[in-house]
Design an enzyme around this catalytic site. Structure first.
Site, short mmCIF file in Angstrom:
data_model
loop_
_atom_site.label_atom_id
_atom_site.label_comp_id
_atom_site.label_asym_id
_atom_site.label_seq_id
_atom_site.Cartn_x
_atom_site.Cartn_y
_atom_site.Cartn_z
N GLU A 285 0.82 -1.21 0.00
CA GLU A 285 0.00 0.00 0.00
C GLU A 285 0.86 1.27 0.00
OE1 GLU A 285 -4.19 -0.77 1.95
OE2 GLU A 285 -3.13 0.71 3.13
N HIS A 306 7.91 -27.02 -0.88
CA HIS A 306 7.29 -28.18 -1.52
C HIS A 306 6.10 -27.77 -2.39
CE1 HIS A 306 9.66 -31.10 0.87
NE2 HIS A 306 9.77 -30.02 1.63
N LYS A 420 -14.07 0.74 -3.27
CA LYS A 420 -15.06 1.17 -2.28
C LYS A 420 -16.18 1.96 -2.94
CE LYS A 420 -12.18 1.61 1.84
NZ LYS A 420 -11.61 2.55 2.78
O1 PA5 Z 1 -3.57 1.43 5.88
C1 PA5 Z 1 -4.70 1.82 5.73
O2 PA5 Z 1 -5.02 3.01 5.83
C2 PA5 Z 1 -5.85 0.86 5.43
O3 PA5 Z 1 -5.45 -0.43 5.22
C3 PA5 Z 1 -6.82 0.87 6.59
O4 PA5 Z 1 -6.16 0.42 7.73
C4 PA5 Z 1 -8.03 -0.02 6.29
O5 PA5 Z 1 -8.61 0.33 5.07
C5 PA5 Z 1 -9.05 0.13 7.40
O6 PA5 Z 1 -9.42 1.46 7.54
P1 PA5 Z 1 -10.15 1.99 8.82
O7 PA5 Z 1 -9.24 1.78 9.97
O8 PA5 Z 1 -10.43 3.43 8.54
O9 PA5 Z 1 -11.42 1.19 8.96
#
Ligand code: PA5
Length: 444
Positions: A285, A306, A420
């Site tokens: 990310e 394996h 989303k």
């Molecule tokens: O790193 C990030 O920002 C995302 O992976 C969030 O942690 C994830 O989308 C969850 O978001 P939130 O904590 O707002 O529910």
């Protein structure tokens, strides 16, 4: 301390790269230290191990103790950065079989990290006749998966205990001020913990996001923070020779530049699986944007030798391995002698499992390097809370550096929004009517 061993990448590098890369690492390092690079408003994690909120930290410990006393299970609701770190640390330090073990601490179930009805129902069944509490974690407070799961588990708690007692059993970890979860928590009187404004989800494991579930599992969170603080000192050094995060970030960047597009994080410890999941999110990310970035993948050795071993040895040569190695455990199983030796294994009698694993590790390394897979070895201390704190900080710091070397913002995630938006539109969420029509046309 973390040692980054790099002799097995040298033969894959056209030229020595350290001297050329050092000035760029220096710039990236300064951006992290000063918070003045892209996404600098999300670098609160850099100094977190020294300036975390002590009062909240004490509240986390109190809440953990309360949960341990009044609950046989804790349901942790969260997705992505709001659960992977906690799950990784708990599995690594307490075992992937934590829930099956005899112990003084509650079972921990992770839900709200998907949309599978069966998975959720299964946890509900496991909670029948079991006293439980809920820790709902969402920085934004609006993420669909945990929000839906929270509806189910809140109802389960309220049906079981009534509204007042249910409210005492719900702990909400979310934004200081904003979001639906914060409003809900304030209205119902849940105890709340804060995800600091300047720390994004995937860098938040050392905040209440990770610390509360980790403390409930009985892990010493003081030690975890001490490990992170000690690594913060080390990673603060403006010097390639003394800073393991510089060494790791530099090596992986150079491998990427010379055509290795996939980084395989490998461990010989099965308990590491969810730490690897956490690492994948952190790097994927942070780096995967603007058509750039190493693809972070993970393998679990020797099991995957394996299954994936063939590809690693002889498939397309676009990958390198980063192997995580903990110092040997003090109590190691030793192979027993068998008088009849029907299985022909007496040549190993008296040898510890660590010795056998070490030979497997060395053999694998030599074979993979020979097969054209560069190898970075990360040598860690023993598998304990202090080491875990060190490792988390090390990976976070190297990730920030890596993003800046790639010239991307390591602290945003614009791509996550795409699915989303579509999902909201298809679900008929108010405000998404036009996109709903557009998508419906495409689908039919
Ligand atoms: O790193 C990030 O920002 C995302 O992976 C969030 O942690 C994830 O989308 C969850 O978001 P939130 O904590 O707002 O529910």
């Amino acid at each position: 301390m973390i040692q980054v061993n790099l002799p097995n990448i040298q033969q894959f590098m056209p030229l020595p790269y350290e001297a050329a890369l050092a000035p760029r690492l220096h710039i990236a390092h300064n951006h992290l230290q000063k918070g003045d690079g892209a996404g600098g408003e999300f670098t609160g994690w850099v100094r977190l191990p020294e300036n975390y909120d002590r009062a909240e930290f004490d509240r986390i410990k109190l809440a953990a103790r309360r949960i341990q006393q009044n609950s046989e299970a804790l349901v942790v609701i969260g997705i992505g950065g709001s659960y992977l770190g906690a799950r990784g640390v708990i599995e690594c330090l307490c075992s992937p079989n934590y829930n099956l073990k005899k112990k003084e601490t509650p079972n921990i179930y992770f839900v709200g990290n998907g949309l599978d009805s069966r998975a959720m129902e299964e946890v509900m069944e496991l909670l029948e006749g079991v006293d439980f509490s809920v820790n709902v974690i969402s920085k934004s407070g609006t993420t669909t998966e945990p929000a839906v799961a929270f509806r189910f588990f809140r109802k389960l708690l309220e049906d079981r205990y009534g509204r007042e007692e249910a409210a005492r059993r719900i702990y909400a970890t979310t934004d200081r001020q904003r979001g639906a979860l914060k409003n809900l928590a304030d209205e119902a009187g849940y105890e709340t913990f804060v995800v600091p404004d300047d720390i994004g989800g995937r860098y938040s494991v050392l905040t209440a996001v990770g610390l509360l579930p980790i403390a409930v599992a009985g892990v010493d969170i003081d030690e975890l923070m001490a490990g992170a603080a000690s690594m913060m000192e080390v990673c603060g050094k403006d010097d390639m020779g003394a800073n393991p995060a510089w060494q790791y970030a530099g090596a992986r960047y150079e491998l990427y530049r010379t055509g290795k597009k996939i980084e395989l994080l490998a461990s010989f410890a099965p308990c590491f699986r969810f730490m690897a999941e956490w690492w994948k999110q952190l790097y994927g990310e942070s780096e995967g944007k603007e058509n750039k970035g190493l693809f972070p993948a993970s393998v679990e050795f020797t099991a995957d030798l394996h299954s994936m071993g063939q590809y690693i040895q002889q498939g397309e040569r676009h990958l390198f391995e980063t192997v995580v190695r903990f110092a040997p455990d003090e109590h190691e199983l030793v192979v027993p002698r068998d008088e009849k030796d029907g299985d022909g294994l007496n040549f190993l009698a008296g040898r510890s499992m660590d010795f056998i694993r070490q030979q497997a590790m060395d053999g694998t390394l030599l074979a993979h390097v020979e097969g054209g897979v560069p190898n970075i070895m990360l040598c860690l201390g023993s598998n304990c809370a202090f080491t875990m704190g060190e490792m988390i900080y090390f990976f976070e710091y190297a990730c920030g550096l890596s993003g800046y070397l790639l010239d991307v913002n390591p602290f945003d995630q614009p791509g996550v929004e795409a699915y989303k938006k579509n999902m909201f539109a298809l679900l008929g969420k108010p405000g998404y009517e036009e996109l709903h029509r557009e998508l419906a046309e495409k689908l039919h």
